[in-house]
Design an enzyme around this catalytic site. Sequence first.
Site, PDB file in Angstrom:
ATOM      1  CB  SER A   1      -0.913   0.002   1.224  1.00 46.44           C
ATOM      2  OG  SER A   1      -1.603  -1.228   1.284  1.00 46.44           O
TER       3      SER A   1
HETATM    4  N1  SAM Z   1      -0.663  -4.622   3.622  1.00 44.66           N
HETATM    5  C1  SAM Z   1       0.117  -5.071   2.507  1.00 44.66           C
HETATM    6  C2  SAM Z   1       1.486  -4.474   2.477  1.00 44.66           C
HETATM    7  O1  SAM Z   1       1.816  -3.612   3.292  1.00 44.66           O
HETATM    8  O2  SAM Z   1       2.261  -4.911   1.611  1.00 44.66           O
HETATM    9  C3  SAM Z   1      -0.573  -4.812   1.205  1.00 44.66           C
HETATM   10  C4  SAM Z   1      -1.630  -5.772   0.983  1.00 44.66           C
HETATM   11  S1  SAM Z   1      -2.158  -5.959  -0.672  1.00 44.66           S
HETATM   12  C5  SAM Z   1      -2.806  -4.383  -1.041  1.00 44.66           C
HETATM   13  C6  SAM Z   1      -3.583  -6.970  -0.321  1.00 44.66           C
HETATM   14  C7  SAM Z   1      -3.232  -8.378   0.109  1.00 44.66           C
HETATM   15  O3  SAM Z   1      -4.431  -9.017   0.517  1.00 44.66           O
HETATM   16  C8  SAM Z   1      -2.644  -9.224  -0.999  1.00 44.66           C
HETATM   17  O4  SAM Z   1      -1.423  -9.751  -0.609  1.00 44.66           O
HETATM   18  C9  SAM Z   1      -3.692 -10.322  -1.200  1.00 44.66           C
HETATM   19  O5  SAM Z   1      -3.156 -11.568  -1.572  1.00 44.66           O
HETATM   20  C10 SAM Z   1      -4.332 -10.366   0.173  1.00 44.66           C
HETATM   21  N2  SAM Z   1      -5.677 -10.961   0.220  1.00 44.66           N
HETATM   22  C11 SAM Z   1      -6.726 -10.786  -0.617  1.00 44.66           C
HETATM   23  N3  SAM Z   1      -7.788 -11.497  -0.192  1.00 44.66           N
HETATM   24  C12 SAM Z   1      -7.392 -12.134   0.947  1.00 44.66           C
HETATM   25  C13 SAM Z   1      -8.029 -13.025   1.867  1.00 44.66           C
HETATM   26  N4  SAM Z   1      -9.297 -13.426   1.720  1.00 44.66           N
HETATM   27  N5  SAM Z   1      -7.316 -13.476   2.916  1.00 44.66           N
HETATM   28  C14 SAM Z   1      -6.029 -13.098   3.118  1.00 44.66           C
HETATM   29  N6  SAM Z   1      -5.370 -12.258   2.275  1.00 44.66           N
HETATM   30  C15 SAM Z   1      -6.045 -11.784   1.211  1.00 44.66           C
END
Ligand code: SAM
Length: 224
Positions: free
Chosen positions: A67
């Site tokens: 993010s």
């Molecule tokens: N907070 C993270 C960082 O600082 O790098 C960024 C996260 S990225 C925008 C969103 C993440 O959510 C991705 O890695 C994706 O694989 C994960 N994601 C999406 N749906 C999910 C779920 N149901 N359970 C766990 N992770 C999930």
Amino acid sequence: MSDNRIDRYTAKRQTMVERLVSARGITDEKVLNAMRTVPRHVFVDQALADRAYDDYAAPIGDGQTVSQPYMVGLLAQTAKIGKSDTVLEVGTGSGYTTAILATLAERVYTIERINSLSNRARKIFNRFYYKNIVCIVGDGSLGSAMYAPFDVIVVTAGAPRIPMPLARQLSEGGRMVIPVGEEKNQTLNLVIRDGNRFAVTRIEPCSFVPLLGKHGYEAKQVKY
Ligand code: SAM
């Protein structure tokens, strides 16, 4: 990684916090200090380390992104994290947001659905001695019944609606920060638990990758 390389990024990190986070309205000093401390460049691919402090959501592989700095500050400030709080993060991704949350809280449980991302983040946490983070691989839209309740839940992927299993894992007075809306454009929502009621405040527009899983979007619907 040598200490020299870590030092090389200190100035970039201060500039990022002043220009991209503080100047845009993040005022919580605890959050700003956490962002001044956590080495964001170690969480992105080495080839992108020089751009780690820029104003964008850097790619981290598997179609996912870390993010934007401002958004990480907004998530943490909105959640009002206290030193003794237990936090659940949904969407470990690179692990950068997790490290910020872990700097502010007592303990962070972080769930990621993509095994390789979770493993990569876990290695970085070990290397940099983040001892209060527990990594879980699974569907974070269900939360974690095993470790609930949580004082704070931070969801870093956009949900079609507020997942009730997550809301029910909040402790009394607990806060959940979650992007809710369309696949690409959402509004950041703050959900506060008051007994069996959940007060929802809309904070501001945002754009996260979709939350997949039982209470998110279906994987086959989503194009990264
Ligand atoms: N907070 C993270 C960082 O600082 O790098 C960024 C996260 S990225 C925008 C969103 C993440 O959510 C991705 O890695 C994706 O694989 C994960 N994601 C999406 N749906 C999910 C779920 N149901 N359970 C766990 N992770 C999930």
